[in-house]
Scaffold this motif. Sequence first.
Motif, PDB file in Angstrom:
ATOM      1  N   VAL A 246       0.872  -1.174   0.000  1.00  0.00           N
ATOM      2  CA  VAL A 246       0.000   0.000   0.000  1.00  0.00           C
ATOM      3  C   VAL A 246       0.911   1.227   0.000  1.00  0.00           C
ATOM      4  O   VAL A 246       1.669   1.445   0.946  1.00  0.00           O
ATOM      5  CB  VAL A 246      -0.938   0.004   1.224  1.00  0.00           C
ATOM      6  CG1 VAL A 246      -1.792   1.273   1.248  1.00  0.00           C
ATOM      7  CG2 VAL A 246      -1.826  -1.238   1.219  1.00  0.00           C
ATOM      8  N   SER A 258      -6.461  -7.994  11.899  1.00  0.00           N
ATOM      9  CA  SER A 258      -7.427  -8.217  10.824  1.00  0.00           C
ATOM     10  C   SER A 258      -6.968  -9.338   9.894  1.00  0.00           C
ATOM     11  O   SER A 258      -7.792 -10.116   9.394  1.00  0.00           O
ATOM     12  CB  SER A 258      -7.641  -6.927  10.029  1.00  0.00           C
ATOM     13  OG  SER A 258      -8.170  -5.913  10.853  1.00  0.00           O
ATOM     14  N   SER A 262      -9.288 -12.609   9.255  1.00  0.00           N
ATOM     15  CA  SER A 262      -9.622 -12.965   7.872  1.00  0.00           C
ATOM     16  C   SER A 262      -9.120 -14.361   7.525  1.00  0.00           C
ATOM     17  O   SER A 262      -9.816 -15.141   6.870  1.00  0.00           O
ATOM     18  CB  SER A 262      -9.014 -11.938   6.915  1.00  0.00           C
ATOM     19  OG  SER A 262      -9.381 -10.634   7.288  1.00  0.00           O
ATOM     20  N   ARG A 282      -5.272  -9.291   1.500  1.00  0.00           N
ATOM     21  CA  ARG A 282      -6.140  -8.272   0.901  1.00  0.00           C
ATOM     22  C   ARG A 282      -6.859  -7.466   1.984  1.00  0.00           C
ATOM     23  O   ARG A 282      -6.981  -6.240   1.892  1.00  0.00           O
ATOM     24  CB  ARG A 282      -7.172  -8.915  -0.035  1.00  0.00           C
ATOM     25  CG  ARG A 282      -6.583  -9.536  -1.291  1.00  0.00           C
ATOM     26  CD  ARG A 282      -7.614  -9.664  -2.381  1.00  0.00           C
ATOM     27  NE  ARG A 282      -8.745 -10.489  -2.025  1.00  0.00           N
ATOM     28  CZ  ARG A 282      -8.884 -11.787  -2.335  1.00  0.00           C
ATOM     29  NH1 ARG A 282      -7.913 -12.415  -2.976  1.00  0.00           N
ATOM     30  NH2 ARG A 282      -9.957 -12.459  -1.994  1.00  0.00           N
ATOM     31  N   VAL A 283      -7.331  -8.159   3.011  1.00  0.00           N
ATOM     32  CA  VAL A 283      -8.024  -7.459   4.088  1.00  0.00           C
ATOM     33  C   VAL A 283      -7.061  -6.551   4.849  1.00  0.00           C
ATOM     34  O   VAL A 283      -7.386  -5.390   5.150  1.00  0.00           O
ATOM     35  CB  VAL A 283      -8.707  -8.469   5.029  1.00  0.00           C
ATOM     36  CG1 VAL A 283      -9.238  -7.770   6.272  1.00  0.00           C
ATOM     37  CG2 VAL A 283      -9.843  -9.183   4.299  1.00  0.00           C
ATOM     38  N   ALA A 286      -6.513  -3.402   3.047  1.00  0.00           N
ATOM     39  CA  ALA A 286      -7.657  -2.491   3.137  1.00  0.00           C
ATOM     40  C   ALA A 286      -7.701  -1.790   4.491  1.00  0.00           C
ATOM     41  O   ALA A 286      -8.020  -0.593   4.581  1.00  0.00           O
ATOM     42  CB  ALA A 286      -8.956  -3.256   2.887  1.00  0.00           C
ATOM     43  N   VAL A 287      -7.361  -2.522   5.545  1.00  0.00           N
ATOM     44  CA  VAL A 287      -7.450  -1.976   6.898  1.00  0.00           C
ATOM     45  C   VAL A 287      -6.468  -0.820   7.112  1.00  0.00           C
ATOM     46  O   VAL A 287      -6.789   0.147   7.810  1.00  0.00           O
ATOM     47  CB  VAL A 287      -7.235  -3.100   7.936  1.00  0.00           C
ATOM     48  CG1 VAL A 287      -6.992  -2.544   9.332  1.00  0.00           C
ATOM     49  CG2 VAL A 287      -8.442  -4.033   7.946  1.00  0.00           C
ATOM     50  N   GLN A 289      -5.778   1.407   5.236  1.00  0.00           N
ATOM     51  CA  GLN A 289      -6.247   2.594   4.520  1.00  0.00           C
ATOM     52  C   GLN A 289      -7.411   3.289   5.223  1.00  0.00           C
ATOM     53  O   GLN A 289      -8.009   4.219   4.664  1.00  0.00           O
ATOM     54  CB  GLN A 289      -6.630   2.212   3.091  1.00  0.00           C
ATOM     55  CG  GLN A 289      -5.436   1.687   2.298  1.00  0.00           C
ATOM     56  CD  GLN A 289      -5.787   1.254   0.898  1.00  0.00           C
ATOM     57  OE1 GLN A 289      -6.150   2.068   0.054  1.00  0.00           O
ATOM     58  NE2 GLN A 289      -5.694  -0.044   0.643  1.00  0.00           N
ATOM     59  N   ALA A 295     -12.079  -1.586  10.972  1.00  0.00           N
ATOM     60  CA  ALA A 295     -12.596  -1.126   9.680  1.00  0.00           C
ATOM     61  C   ALA A 295     -14.068  -1.496   9.559  1.00  0.00           C
ATOM     62  O   ALA A 295     -14.507  -2.522  10.105  1.00  0.00           O
ATOM     63  CB  ALA A 295     -11.798  -1.767   8.543  1.00  0.00           C
ATOM     64  N   ILE A 299     -16.071  -2.786   4.183  1.00  0.00           N
ATOM     65  CA  ILE A 299     -14.714  -2.722   3.639  1.00  0.00           C
ATOM     66  C   ILE A 299     -14.017  -4.071   3.802  1.00  0.00           C
ATOM     67  O   ILE A 299     -13.347  -4.568   2.885  1.00  0.00           O
ATOM     68  CB  ILE A 299     -13.923  -1.595   4.328  1.00  0.00           C
ATOM     69  CG1 ILE A 299     -14.466  -0.234   3.889  1.00  0.00           C
ATOM     70  CG2 ILE A 299     -12.431  -1.709   4.038  1.00  0.00           C
ATOM     71  CD1 ILE A 299     -13.817   0.953   4.571  1.00  0.00           C
ATOM     72  N   LEU A 300     -14.177  -4.686   4.972  1.00  0.00           N
ATOM     73  CA  LEU A 300     -13.579  -5.991   5.203  1.00  0.00           C
ATOM     74  C   LEU A 300     -14.124  -7.025   4.212  1.00  0.00           C
ATOM     75  O   LEU A 300     -13.371  -7.813   3.628  1.00  0.00           O
ATOM     76  CB  LEU A 300     -13.864  -6.444   6.639  1.00  0.00           C
ATOM     77  CG  LEU A 300     -13.270  -5.577   7.754  1.00  0.00           C
ATOM     78  CD1 LEU A 300     -13.791  -6.042   9.112  1.00  0.00           C
ATOM     79  CD2 LEU A 300     -11.746  -5.617   7.737  1.00  0.00           C
ATOM     80  N   ALA A 303     -12.854  -6.551   0.541  1.00  0.00           N
ATOM     81  CA  ALA A 303     -11.465  -6.980   0.393  1.00  0.00           C
ATOM     82  C   ALA A 303     -11.367  -8.513   0.444  1.00  0.00           C
ATOM     83  O   ALA A 303     -10.620  -9.125  -0.325  1.00  0.00           O
ATOM     84  CB  ALA A 303     -10.600  -6.351   1.464  1.00  0.00           C
TER      85      ALA A 303
END
Length: 306
Positions: A246, A258, A262, A282-283, A286-287, A289, A295, A299-300, A303
């Motif tokens: 990221v 997270s 996940s 992927r999760v 996303a977290v 961000q 989150a 969003i979770l 992702a």
Amino acid sequence: MAGNGVASIGECMLELSGQTGPNWRMGFAGDTFNTLWALHALSGDRPATYVSAFGDDPFSQGQIAFFAENGIGIGSSPIIQGARPGLYAITLTGAERSFTYWRGDAAARQLASDPAALSKNLENQSLVYFSGITLAILDDAARAALLAAVAKARAAGSTVAFDPNYRPRLWPRREDARAAIVEALAVTDIALPTFPDEQMLFDDKAPQATADRIGRLVGETVVKNGEAPALIAANGTLREVAAIHVATPVDTTGAGDSFNGSYLAARLAGHDPLEATRRAHRVAAAVVQVRGALAPFEILRAAFEG
């Protein structure tokens, strides 16, 4: 016979974050709760229980109400008169965070004060999760009661997952942390260590050393390593899975937790460790961000499904 639920054991604290001048945003977070948050979001209709101990103050009542609003119960966790939750504040330098804690008399330190209630909370759970922080906040007798309850749940058919999550300031001596974590690994089915923690605690030279050491006790291990690849040790094989870079993270708080939630959600859904790790990466991407440890569910889920 294990049931369909998921249970996570530990301490959920008051979180102060998002400082703007003298103003702070208050929420609720803690490593095992952050993991349960993601696990619950990604596990459909599985009942979710956060196993801890709580005070009877307004903040504890708000915490329990927040859980309920998001579909998470507390089972038979004790409500302790006069107790209160711990507190921490996040300060950020760019996206990297540091923490200041006020937790010495937190109610969660009494989560094993009623061993019968603790065992009841772990009955009929498909998955039981805890961490090295859970161990660190307990005294020796309470830690023994916790591990006995976890072992009993495992013998009854629950899958046990554990993140060693070493935090030096919570332990009087490094040797105490080592001994407690090895005891926990002995009752674990899925281990989710972070390499820099393991390097600090056990002097591991590389992620493979962590996987090899833990693999002597645990059948399935995923060694997280920040933006470096995660290393999966399962079924006698080692596999690396690249993390997702990221470019401009907002807040790294809760990313590893997270990832854990996940990964476990994917494994419960029948995905193999390789696919579960891809989804977890992927999760986690996303977290980082979003601000704060928790989150939004949408969003979770986006992702996770990719």
